[in-house]
Scaffold this active site. Structure first.
Site, PDB file in Angstrom:
ATOM      1  N   SER A  97       0.629  -0.637   0.096  1.00  0.00           N
ATOM      2  CA  SER A  97       0.278   0.216  -0.151  1.00  0.00           C
ATOM      3  C   SER A  97       0.762   1.415   0.115  1.00  0.00           C
ATOM      4  O   SER A  97       2.002   1.385   0.359  1.00  0.00           O
ATOM      5  CB  SER A  97      -0.744  -0.347   0.974  1.00  0.00           C
ATOM      6  OG  SER A  97      -1.581   1.516   1.533  1.00  0.00           O
ATOM      7  N   TYR A 120      -1.193   0.349   9.947  1.00  0.00           N
ATOM      8  CA  TYR A 120      -1.139  -0.276   8.823  1.00  0.00           C
ATOM      9  C   TYR A 120       0.097   0.072   7.645  1.00  0.00           C
ATOM     10  O   TYR A 120       0.109  -0.914   7.292  1.00  0.00           O
ATOM     11  CB  TYR A 120      -2.989  -0.217   8.152  1.00  0.00           C
ATOM     12  CG  TYR A 120      -2.881  -0.031   7.068  1.00  0.00           C
ATOM     13  CD1 TYR A 120      -3.131  -1.771   6.134  1.00  0.00           C
ATOM     14  CD2 TYR A 120      -3.448   0.661   5.853  1.00  0.00           C
ATOM     15  CE1 TYR A 120      -3.079  -1.906   4.727  1.00  0.00           C
ATOM     16  CE2 TYR A 120      -3.265   0.500   4.717  1.00  0.00           C
ATOM     17  CZ  TYR A 120      -3.353  -0.863   4.115  1.00  0.00           C
ATOM     18  OH  TYR A 120      -4.018  -1.076   2.113  1.00  0.00           O
TER      19      TYR A 120
HETATM   20  N1  LIG Z   1      -8.875  -0.607  -0.963  1.00  0.00           N
HETATM   21  C1  LIG Z   1      -8.189   0.335  -0.957  1.00  0.00           C
HETATM   22  O1  LIG Z   1      -7.638   1.339  -0.991  1.00  0.00           O
HETATM   23  C2  LIG Z   1      -6.670  -0.745  -0.710  1.00  0.00           C
HETATM   24  C3  LIG Z   1      -5.213   0.197  -1.088  1.00  0.00           C
HETATM   25  C4  LIG Z   1      -3.718   0.036  -1.393  1.00  0.00           C
HETATM   26  C5  LIG Z   1      -3.631  -1.563  -0.700  1.00  0.00           C
HETATM   27  N2  LIG Z   1      -4.034  -2.410  -0.387  1.00  0.00           N
HETATM   28  C6  LIG Z   1      -4.535  -3.626  -0.554  1.00  0.00           C
HETATM   29  O2  LIG Z   1      -5.381  -4.519  -1.490  1.00  0.00           O
HETATM   30  C7  LIG Z   1      -5.268  -5.764  -0.445  1.00  0.00           C
HETATM   31  C8  LIG Z   1      -6.580  -6.040  -1.097  1.00  0.00           C
HETATM   32  O3  LIG Z   1      -7.185  -5.251  -0.066  1.00  0.00           O
HETATM   33  P1  LIG Z   1      -9.282  -4.636  -1.136  1.00  0.00           P
HETATM   34  O4  LIG Z   1      -9.339  -3.378  -1.146  1.00  0.00           O
HETATM   35  O5  LIG Z   1      -9.434  -5.806  -1.993  1.00  0.00           O
HETATM   36  O6  LIG Z   1     -10.145  -4.985   0.542  1.00  0.00           O
HETATM   37  P2  LIG Z   1     -11.409  -6.219   0.923  1.00  0.00           P
HETATM   38  O7  LIG Z   1     -12.098  -6.156  -1.020  1.00  0.00           O
HETATM   39  O8  LIG Z   1     -11.621  -6.150   1.745  1.00  0.00           O
HETATM   40  O9  LIG Z   1     -10.449  -7.319   0.322  1.00  0.00           O
HETATM   41  C9  LIG Z   1      -9.679  -8.217   1.469  1.00  0.00           C
HETATM   42  C10 LIG Z   1      -9.703  -9.608   1.040  1.00  0.00           C
HETATM   43  O10 LIG Z   1      -8.558 -10.224   2.406  1.00  0.00           O
HETATM   44  C11 LIG Z   1      -9.364 -11.132   3.230  1.00  0.00           C
HETATM   45  N3  LIG Z   1      -9.265 -11.327   4.708  1.00  0.00           N
HETATM   46  C12 LIG Z   1      -9.358 -10.467   5.750  1.00  0.00           C
HETATM   47  N4  LIG Z   1      -8.867 -10.608   6.558  1.00  0.00           N
HETATM   48  C13 LIG Z   1      -8.400 -12.308   6.614  1.00  0.00           C
HETATM   49  C14 LIG Z   1      -7.975 -12.857   6.884  1.00  0.00           C
HETATM   50  N5  LIG Z   1      -8.049 -13.543   8.508  1.00  0.00           N
HETATM   51  N6  LIG Z   1      -7.825 -14.558   6.403  1.00  0.00           N
HETATM   52  C15 LIG Z   1      -7.705 -14.655   5.255  1.00  0.00           C
HETATM   53  N7  LIG Z   1      -8.309 -13.416   4.935  1.00  0.00           N
HETATM   54  C16 LIG Z   1      -8.839 -12.011   4.824  1.00  0.00           C
HETATM   55  C17 LIG Z   1     -10.819 -10.768   2.222  1.00  0.00           C
HETATM   56  O11 LIG Z   1     -11.475 -13.050   2.838  1.00  0.00           O
HETATM   57  P3  LIG Z   1     -12.761 -12.308   3.044  1.00  0.00           P
HETATM   58  O12 LIG Z   1     -13.662 -10.992   1.908  1.00  0.00           O
HETATM   59  O13 LIG Z   1     -13.938 -13.867   2.846  1.00  0.00           O
HETATM   60  O14 LIG Z   1     -13.610 -11.658   4.540  1.00  0.00           O
HETATM   61  C18 LIG Z   1     -10.565 -10.022   1.439  1.00  0.00           C
HETATM   62  O15 LIG Z   1     -10.703 -11.438   0.333  1.00  0.00           O
HETATM   63  C19 LIG Z   1      -4.918  -5.498   1.059  1.00  0.00           C
HETATM   64  O16 LIG Z   1      -3.746  -5.778   0.927  1.00  0.00           O
HETATM   65  C20 LIG Z   1      -5.151  -4.283   1.255  1.00  0.00           C
HETATM   66  O17 LIG Z   1      -4.013  -3.857   2.436  1.00  0.00           O
HETATM   67  C21 LIG Z   1      -5.839  -1.629  -0.631  1.00  0.00           C
END
Ligand SMILES: NC(=O)c1ccc[n+]([C@@H]2O[C@H](COP(=O)([O-])OP(=O)(O)OC[C@H]3O[C@@H](n4cnc5c(N)ncnc54)[C@H](OP(=O)(O)O)[C@@H]3O)[C@@H](O)[C@H]2O)c1
Length: 242
Positions: free
Chosen positions: A128, A141
Site C-alpha cells: 500500500s 497499517y
Molecule cells: N482498497 C484500497 O484502497 C487499498 C489500497 C492499498 C492497498 N490495499 C490492499 O489491497 C489488498 C486487498 O484489499 P481490498 O481493497 O481488495 O479489500 P477487501 O475488498 O476488503 O478484500 C480483502 C481480502 O482479504 C481477505 N482477508 C481479510 N482478512 C482475512 C483473514 N483473516 N484470513 C483470510 N483472508 C482475509 C478478505 O477475505 P473475506 O472477504 O473472505 O473475509 C478479502 O478477500 C489488501 O492487502 C489491502 O491492504 C487496498
C-alpha cells in the site's frame, strides 16, 4: 491467490482468467463469495482464516497438492484499521499484523523453497502507498505495509539468480469494500479511488514483465520519490496538505 473473495483479489482473478492458461487456488474467508469468484474463473477454492494457527501451512499444502507446483503467489489478503493509534485496541493491532504481515511472510516461506527448487516462479505482494509514506490515522497499517515493502526488497536480493522474482504492487486508494470493512470511509478528495481492475492490470504487468515495483496509479511514484530523496520536504508538504 489470497484475498480472492473480494475487491482487488477478485479483480486479479478475473484478469488472470482473461489471460488464460492459469489454474488457480483461491483463498479468502467467505466461502460463498469465494465460490462466486471461482465459478467465473474455473478455479478451486480453499477458504480459511489467516489468523488461525497453521492456516498458511494448510493453504500451501493444498495448493501444492492440487496444482502439483505453484508458479505464482499473489498475496493480496489484507485489512485496515483507522483512528488514533493511542486508542487502538490491542487485538486490532495483532489482527492487522497477523493478516497483513505474518500471514504473507509465512505463506511465502511455505511456497518459496518449491519455486527455488523449480528454478522459476514469482511472488506478488500487494502492499500500500500508506507503507511508502506513512498515513495519519493508519499507523499500524502503514507500518505493516512498510514491512511488506522491505520484505519484498530483501527477498528479491536473496533470490537473485534463482529464477524466482518478487514484485511489490503499491496501490494508492482503490474502490473496494476495504474502507467500509475497516469502519472508516475514505473521505479525502485526493488521491481519487481507482477501480480494482487498475490494480489487477498492474499485477498482470508485474507478472508478465517481471517488474519489481508497480505503483497504482503510476503518478504515485513521484511523491514516493520525493519522500525517498528529500524526506524533510515531503514531511513539510504532507503536514501542510495532509
Ligand atoms: N482498497 C484500497 O484502497 C487499498 C489500497 C492499498 C492497498 N490495499 C490492499 O489491497 C489488498 C486487498 O484489499 P481490498 O481493497 O481488495 O479489500 P477487501 O475488498 O476488503 O478484500 C480483502 C481480502 O482479504 C481477505 N482477508 C481479510 N482478512 C482475512 C483473514 N483473516 N484470513 C483470510 N483472508 C482475509 C478478505 O477475505 P473475506 O472477504 O473472505 O473475509 C478479502 O478477500 C489488501 O492487502 C489491502 O491492504 C487496498
Amino acid at each position: 491467490m489470497t484475498g480472492a473473495s473480494s475487491g482487488i483479489g477478485a479483480a486479479v482473478t478475473r484478469r488472470l482468467t482473461a489471460e488464460g492458461g492459469w489454474r488457480m487456488v483461491l483463498n479468502g474467508r467467505d466461502a460463498t463469495r469465494l465460490s462466486r469468484v471461482a465459478a467465473q474463473a474455473s478455479a478451486t477454492v480453499f477458504p480459511s482464516d489467516h489468523t488461525r494457527p497453521g492456516a498458511h501451512r494448510q493453504l500451501a499444502e493444498f495448493a501444492l497438492g492440487h496444482l502439483g507446483r505453484v508458479d505464482l503467489l499473489v498475496a493480496c489478503a489484507g485489512i485496515g484499521w483507522a483512528g488514533d493509534f493511542s486508542a487502538m485496541p490491542e487485538p486490532a493491532i495483532d489482527e492487522v499484523i497477523d493478516v497483513d504481515v505474518l500471514a504473507t511472510m509465512h505463506l511465502v516461506r511455505q511456497l518459496l523453497p518449491h519455486m527455488v527448487e523449480a528454478g522459476s516462479g514469482r511472488v506478488v505482494i500487494v502492499g500500500s502507498f500508506a507503507g511508502t509514506v506513512g498515513v495519519r490515522g493508519e499507523a499500524v497499517y502503514s507500518g505493516a505495509k512498510a514491512a511488506l515493502g522491505a520484505f519484498a526488497d530483501a527477498l528479491r536480493y536473496e533470490l537473485r539468480g534463482t529464477g524466482v522474482g518478487v514484485s511489490h504492487v503499491v496501490p494508492g486508494v482503490v474502490d473496494t469494500p476495504f474502507f467500509e470493512r475497516r469502519g472508516a470511509p475514505y473521505r479525502r478528495s485526493r488521491p481519487r479511488p481507482v477501480p480494482p481492475e487498475r490494480v489487477a492490470e498492474a499485477v498482470w504487468c508485474a507478472v508478465s514483465r517481471g517488474r519489481d515495483e508497480v505503483f497504482v496509479p503510476g503518478w504515485l511514484r513521484f511523491p514516493a520519490w520525493v519522500r525517498g530523496t528529500t524526506p524533510a520536504l515531503y514531511r513539510r508538504l504532507a503536514a501542510r496538505f495532509g
